[in-house]
Design a protein around this motif. Structure first.
Motif, PDB file in Angstrom:
ATOM      1  N   SER A   1       0.846  -1.193   0.000  1.00 41.24           N
ATOM      2  CA  SER A   1       0.000   0.000   0.000  1.00 41.24           C
ATOM      3  C   SER A   1       0.878   1.239   0.000  1.00 41.24           C
ATOM      4  O   SER A   1       2.040   1.187   0.415  1.00 41.24           O
ATOM      5  CB  SER A   1      -0.936   0.030   1.214  1.00 41.24           C
ATOM      6  OG  SER A   1      -0.222   0.338   2.392  1.00 41.24           O
TER       7      SER A   1
ATOM      8  N   ARG B   1      -5.106   6.584   0.189  1.00 44.56           N
ATOM      9  CA  ARG B   1      -4.073   5.590  -0.018  1.00 44.56           C
ATOM     10  C   ARG B   1      -4.462   4.649  -1.140  1.00 44.56           C
ATOM     11  O   ARG B   1      -5.630   4.538  -1.502  1.00 44.56           O
ATOM     12  CB  ARG B   1      -3.772   4.815   1.260  1.00 44.56           C
ATOM     13  CG  ARG B   1      -4.854   3.906   1.773  1.00 44.56           C
ATOM     14  CD  ARG B   1      -4.332   3.061   2.928  1.00 44.56           C
ATOM     15  NE  ARG B   1      -3.795   3.858   4.012  1.00 44.56           N
ATOM     16  CZ  ARG B   1      -2.786   3.469   4.796  1.00 44.56           C
ATOM     17  NH1 ARG B   1      -2.201   2.315   4.602  1.00 44.56           N
ATOM     18  NH2 ARG B   1      -2.369   4.237   5.786  1.00 44.56           N
TER      19      ARG B   1
ATOM     20  N   THR C   1       4.101  -0.664   3.733  1.00 43.79           N
ATOM     21  CA  THR C   1       3.461   0.588   3.327  1.00 43.79           C
ATOM     22  C   THR C   1       4.503   1.673   3.085  1.00 43.79           C
ATOM     23  O   THR C   1       5.395   1.872   3.903  1.00 43.79           O
ATOM     24  CB  THR C   1       2.476   1.073   4.408  1.00 43.79           C
ATOM     25  OG1 THR C   1       1.433   0.110   4.581  1.00 43.79           O
ATOM     26  CG2 THR C   1       1.853   2.413   4.017  1.00 43.79           C
TER      27      THR C   1
END
Length: 317
Positions: free
Chosen positions: A117, A159, A190
């Motif tokens: 992500s 995101r 992330t």
């Protein structure tokens, strides 16, 4: 590769045109990606839904889910995640405070750099009231001290996530949702992108100071049991103080006599202890209320209409 962009909307009629124009530019710059714009109308009172429908007639990539009433942004995010079938899924606001121009960099980080992500955070709060910025910074500081979940200061809901990340979020079907905490709780790799704060392109914010305060309370209760420990600590300390005070009064009475009186001071002590008790009861009540809402098993949202295939917004298998 398909990318589904989830756009929660509540009274955003004045911003939708600007958002779609900006997204069009971004989509043209990424011809390798099959885009889907999934608008979630969260019980808007204005013409938001009508404008979304007009966009869906103009562009077949525009899909929408419309709630029966206002369920809140968290419910809108969950509905979008539940109906996203893209290889990648983005969450972004319609007011352009989440710049669509960051999407190419976010896409590159997942596809080429291997992240699960890509999240965004504001490096400043330009244009925001100072008192609101002060409490926001201290909220993040407090959350990172009392919770094991990593919540980054200035983090946005904006995101881009891969399918594994989205599926992990959907595994948590809790009624009381705090997405910033959930994003950190599920883990995964992330990458953080920083950007300068951007003011709304049109319309007014739906987040008053009071709503943000209540939302922060939800976050604390959802991801930390520290308030319960603080309440227990207060209880123990008050018992010790009371025991010490009683012992002091007994000794002074035995030595000097006539010292066990003074109703004003007694009233002050009773009010102080009563306040501590009410505080602790309030903390316990907050956790109990959340548990009460969870065990009811009510739906997180109710879909009134949609242009997605399937009944009640569910896709045909």
């Amino acid at each position: 590769m398909k990318l589904t962009a989830i756009i929660p909307c509540y009274n955003e009629e004045s911003a939708l045109r600007y958002f779609y124009e900006e997204m069009e530019r971004v989509m043209r710059s990424m011809p390798q990606v099959d885009f889907e714009l999934l608008f979630v109308n969260d019980g808007s009172k204005d013409n938001t839904l009508e404008q979304i429908k007009a966009l869906s007639v103009r562009d077949e990539r525009v899909k929408y889910i419309s709630f029966s009433r206002n369920f809140g942004k968290e419910a809108a995010i969950y509905a979008g995640l539940e109906h996203s079938d893209g290889d990648l899924t983005a969450i972004m606001d319609a007011d352009l405070q989440d710049p669509p121009s960051l999407l190419p960099r976010m896409y590159q980080a997942i596809v080429e750099e291997g992240y699960d992500s890509v999240a965004t955070r504001r490096v400043n709060r330009k244009g925001e009231p100072p008192i609101r910025s002060f409490f926001a910074r201290n909220f993040y500081r407090l959350m990172n001290r009392i919770s094991k979940t990593d919540i980054v200061d200035g983090a946005r809901d904006y995101r881009l996530m891969n399918r594994a990340f989205v599926n992990a979020l959907l595994e948590m079907g809790e009624y009381n949702r705090f997405s910033k905490g959930l994003f950190g709780w599920v883990g995964f790799e992330t990458k953080w992108l920083e950007f300068e704060n951007v003011e709304r392109v049109a319309g007014e914010t739906k987040w008053s100071f009071w709503k943000l305060f209540l939302y922060s309370i939800d976050g604390i209760v959802a991801f930390s049991t520290m308030p319960l420990s603080i309440a227990a600590f207060f209880g123990v300390m008050m018992c010790l103080v009371a025991a010490g005070a009683i012992l002091f009064i007994i000794i002074r009475q035995l030595l000097y006599g006539g010292s066990a009186f003074g109703w004003p001071s007694m009233v002050c002590i009773i009010m102080f202890l009563g306040g501590i008790q009410l505080l602790c009861m309030g903390i316990l009540g907050s956790y109990l209320a959340k548990t009460y809402l969870e065990v009811k098993k009510r739906p997180i949202y109710i879909c009134k209409e949609t242009n997605l295939s399937g009944r009640n917004g569910e896709r045909d298998e």
